[in-house]
Design an enzyme around this catalytic site. Structure first.
Site, PDB file in Angstrom:
ATOM      1  N   HIS A 188      24.096  -3.874  10.439  1.00 12.16           N
ATOM      2  CA  HIS A 188      23.661  -3.764  11.907  1.00 12.16           C
ATOM      3  C   HIS A 188      23.934  -5.469  12.449  1.00 12.16           C
ATOM      4  O   HIS A 188      24.149  -5.727  13.433  1.00 12.16           O
ATOM      5  CB  HIS A 188      21.922  -3.820  11.796  1.00 12.16           C
ATOM      6  N   GLU A 427      24.221  12.642  12.189  1.00  9.39           N
ATOM      7  CA  GLU A 427      24.637  11.533  11.108  1.00  9.39           C
ATOM      8  C   GLU A 427      24.180  11.779   9.980  1.00  9.39           C
ATOM      9  O   GLU A 427      24.346  10.799   9.079  1.00  9.39           O
ATOM     10  CB  GLU A 427      23.997   9.986  11.803  1.00  9.39           C
ATOM     11  N   ASP A 451      26.279   6.191   9.957  1.00 15.35           N
ATOM     12  CA  ASP A 451      25.927   6.653   8.784  1.00 15.35           C
ATOM     13  C   ASP A 451      26.307   8.051   8.236  1.00 15.35           C
ATOM     14  O   ASP A 451      26.603   8.375   7.384  1.00 15.35           O
ATOM     15  CB  ASP A 451      24.469   7.152   9.300  1.00 15.35           C
ATOM     16  N   CYS A 498      28.260   7.766  19.112  1.00 19.46           N
ATOM     17  CA  CYS A 498      27.659   6.385  19.372  1.00 19.46           C
ATOM     18  C   CYS A 498      27.838   5.429  18.236  1.00 19.46           C
ATOM     19  O   CYS A 498      27.284   4.210  18.189  1.00 19.46           O
ATOM     20  CB  CYS A 498      26.117   6.299  19.888  1.00 19.46           C
TER      21      CYS A 498
HETATM   22  C1  PEP Z   1      25.190   5.201  13.424  1.00 16.80           C
HETATM   23  O1  PEP Z   1      24.829   5.664  12.013  1.00 16.80           O
HETATM   24  O2  PEP Z   1      26.584   5.474  13.676  1.00 16.80           O
HETATM   25  C2  PEP Z   1      24.486   4.741  14.336  1.00 16.80           C
HETATM   26  C3  PEP Z   1      25.110   4.715  15.613  1.00 16.80           C
HETATM   27  O3  PEP Z   1      23.098   4.271  14.102  1.00 16.80           O
HETATM   28  P1  PEP Z   1      23.052   2.719  13.295  1.00 16.80           P
HETATM   29  O4  PEP Z   1      24.331   2.206  13.162  1.00 16.80           O
HETATM   30  O5  PEP Z   1      22.014   2.110  14.025  1.00 16.80           O
HETATM   31  O6  PEP Z   1      22.482   3.305  11.843  1.00 16.80           O
HETATM   32 MG    MG Z   2      22.631   5.616  12.047  1.00 19.05          MG
END
Ligand code: PEP
Ligand code: MG
Length: 550
Positions: A188, A427, A451, A498
């Site tokens: 993150h 995901e 994910d 996303c």
């Molecule tokens: C993902 O898993 O692609 C996602 C957008 O969520 P995060 O990266 O916050 O886990």
């Molecule tokens: Mg995710």
């Protein structure tokens, strides 16, 4: 000249002095050898420096996120001058012969405890603020912590590691880029840096003696040059200028539609981690927010954010977006996003553990506080809610039932609310396989490819050793995306991406051929993606077929 390599998280070049960020615990000795009035003078000098920092932060926030949102820094400035606060510091100095740092730490803790105990949610929220200003002053007094990161000169930061919340809180105007020893390109922290357009390398074995030296962070070639040869410096400066020209060209794409040569239009939205990112969203001309990672509201503080505090943040984002869609993802803590106050048990496999919707469905109080805040914010613009880490229809039904319960409660209280579209993140491989059933429960899907790649390829996205194996172009992932789009469309759901893959220009054509409706990417990736979309002609066969082969 020395060269060190790492994994780049943003193609881009930063040139500047390296600055070491040591995470030392701030040791504050209690008793001072100075007279109380000398310690008070030290406090006043630090208070003045803190005021200047806050003034700069205010100006920066004003540019990026507007007056309302920047107001928090004015509140901090007022708190720092508050008579009771200053008297309390002075009282400790006079009565205990203490050091200024001890007096400020103690005063900050005492005031924070007093605010936290108040009934009024607004006053409770001041608890974190008073801790924040006290930390700022102590950092200045001791020359450590965030105060040291935000030195006068912009620099490339060297740190062992940076947490997502540290990254969010950093004064980006002083941050040319960063290199860290630990961290992974898919963490993150990396995503946040990408969102803010900050060149960075993770997994760099740096030497602390480089502190203060001139360096080039070359995000395209995954390396950092320390004390570079003059010829290299000149070449990289020229390259950086060329990048800036390209950037200016991209700015010419602002206000242009995301439409292919043959007339296919898709939505390009932005991913954000908090209110502070909305300025970037607008600057880069996103059509909406496709992923608001709401968990950063939780990771920023020392306690659960109250309904009022969350409502204020969501409302600010929604109002600033002025009617454009804002998709708020409900709390996704756990795994790499830990907040001590949740009291989560140690887990052998946290990525497979108690996280996201699993916490929300079993801690209904926490979930309801968030849902109420989101529903209240929905009266101020266009809000969608999406649930993360879904693996079953049951979870979606339970989440929707709790949402309806909140809606009914608010309605009974006469609280205004808008229509809210509901979606789920796809995901997990399980959610892909049951996409047909899930699509009958919601209005949209958003593919979380970060994910999805982790769980499909059985590769821990946090483990830097596995970066070479983490291949989101794997045909398994691409076929899952295609399957999800087809299932969504069969049942009238729109489908977006996303995860980070949505910004990959090598796949834009593939996604468009699959029929993707929306791509939500970091703000810095919006205009390059628009450029790519506008070059494509879908009436011609795709240049390559990445779904083939494994
Ligand atoms: C993902 O898993 O692609 C996602 C957008 O969520 P995060 O990266 O916050 O886990
Ligand atoms: Mg995710």
């Amino acid at each position: 000249m020395k060269v060190a390599t790492g994994t780049s998280i943003l193609r881009g070049i930063a040139i500047g002095r390296l600055k070491l960020h040591r995470k030392e615990a701030v040791e504050t000795s209690r008793t001072s050898s100075l007279a109380p009035e000398e310690e008070y003078a030290r406090f006043q000098a630090a208070q003045k420096a803190a005021q200047e920092q806050l003034g700069q932060l205010y100006e920066k926030a004003l540019d990026e996120v507007g007056e309302d949102n920047a107001a928090i820094f004015e509140i901090h400035q007022m708190m720092l001058e508050d008579e009771d606060y200053v008297d309390a510091v002075k009282g400790i100095l006079d009565s205990q012969g203490a050091t200024a740092e001890y007096a400020v730490t103690a005063t900050g803790e005492n005031f924070a405890a007093a605010f936290a105990a108040m009934e009024d949610p607004y006053m409770q929220a001041r608890s974190a603020d008073v801790k924040d200003i006290s930390r700022r002053v102590v950092n200045i007094l001791t020359g450590t912590g965030a105060g040291a990161v935000q030195g006068d000169e912009p620099a490339i930061l060297m740190a062992d590691d940076l947490t997502p919340s540290e990254t969010v809180q950093m004064d980006k105007s002083k941050l040319l880029g960063f290199i860290t020893r630990g961290g992974s390109a898919n963490s993150h922290t990396a995503i946040l840096a990408r969102t803010m357009g900050i060149p960075a390398l993770v997994g760099v074995d740096f030497d602390e003696s480089w502190d203060g030296q001139l360096a080039i962070l070359d995000g395209c070639n995954h390396c950092v040059y320390v004390d570079p040869a003059p010829e290299l410096l000149a070449a990289m400066e020229a390259k950086r200028r060329a990048d800036l020209e390209q950037e200016a060209l991209l700015q010419g794409l602002k206000k242009k539609p995301n439409v292919t040569l043959d007339g296919t239009e898709i939505q390009v939205y932005a991913n954000i981690g908090g209110v502070g990112d909305v300025g970037l969203v607008l600057q880069n001309d996103a059509q909406g927010i496709g992923l608001f990672r709401s968990e950063f509201l939780y990771l920023d503080g020392d306690d659960y954010p109250a309904e009022e505090e969350q409502f204020a943040a969501y409302k600010r984002v929604v109002e600033t977006m002025a009617g454009k869609k804002v998709i708020i993802r409900t709390l996704d803590v756990g795994a790499d996003k830990q907040a001590d106050y949740f009291g989560l048990d140690y887990e052998e496999n946290p990525a497979l553990g108690y996280r996201a919707i699993r916490i929300c469905l079993t801690r209904r109080d926490v979930f309801k506080t968030q849902l109420r805040a989101i529903l209240r914010a929905s009266a101020f613009g266009t809000v969608s809610i999406m649930f993360p880490m879904i693996i079953s229809v049951r979870e979606v039904r339970d989440a929707k039932e709790i949402l309806e319960e909140c809606r009914a409660e608010l309605k009974a209280q006469g609280v205004p609310m808008g229509e809210v579209e509901i979606g789920v993140m796809i995901e997990t491989p399980a959610s892909v396989m049951i996409a047909d059933e899930l699509a009958q429960e919601v209005q949209f899907f958003s593919l979380g490819t970060n994910d999805l790649t982790q769980y499909t390829l059985a590769i821990d996205r946090q483990n830097p050793k596995l970066d070479a194996f983490y291949n989101p172009h794997h045909p398994a992932i691409l076929r899952m995306i295609r399957h999800t789009i087809e299932a969504g469309h069969r049942h009238g759901c729109w489908v977006g991406i996303c995860g980070e893959l949505g910004a990959d220009p090598a796949l834009t054509e593939t996604f468009l051929h699959m029929g993707i409706d929306e791509l939500s990417v970091s703000p810095a990736a919006i205009l390059p993606l628009r450029k790519r979309i506008r070059e494509l002609d879908l009436s011609r066969p795709a240049a390559s077929e990445p779904l083939d082969g494994a």
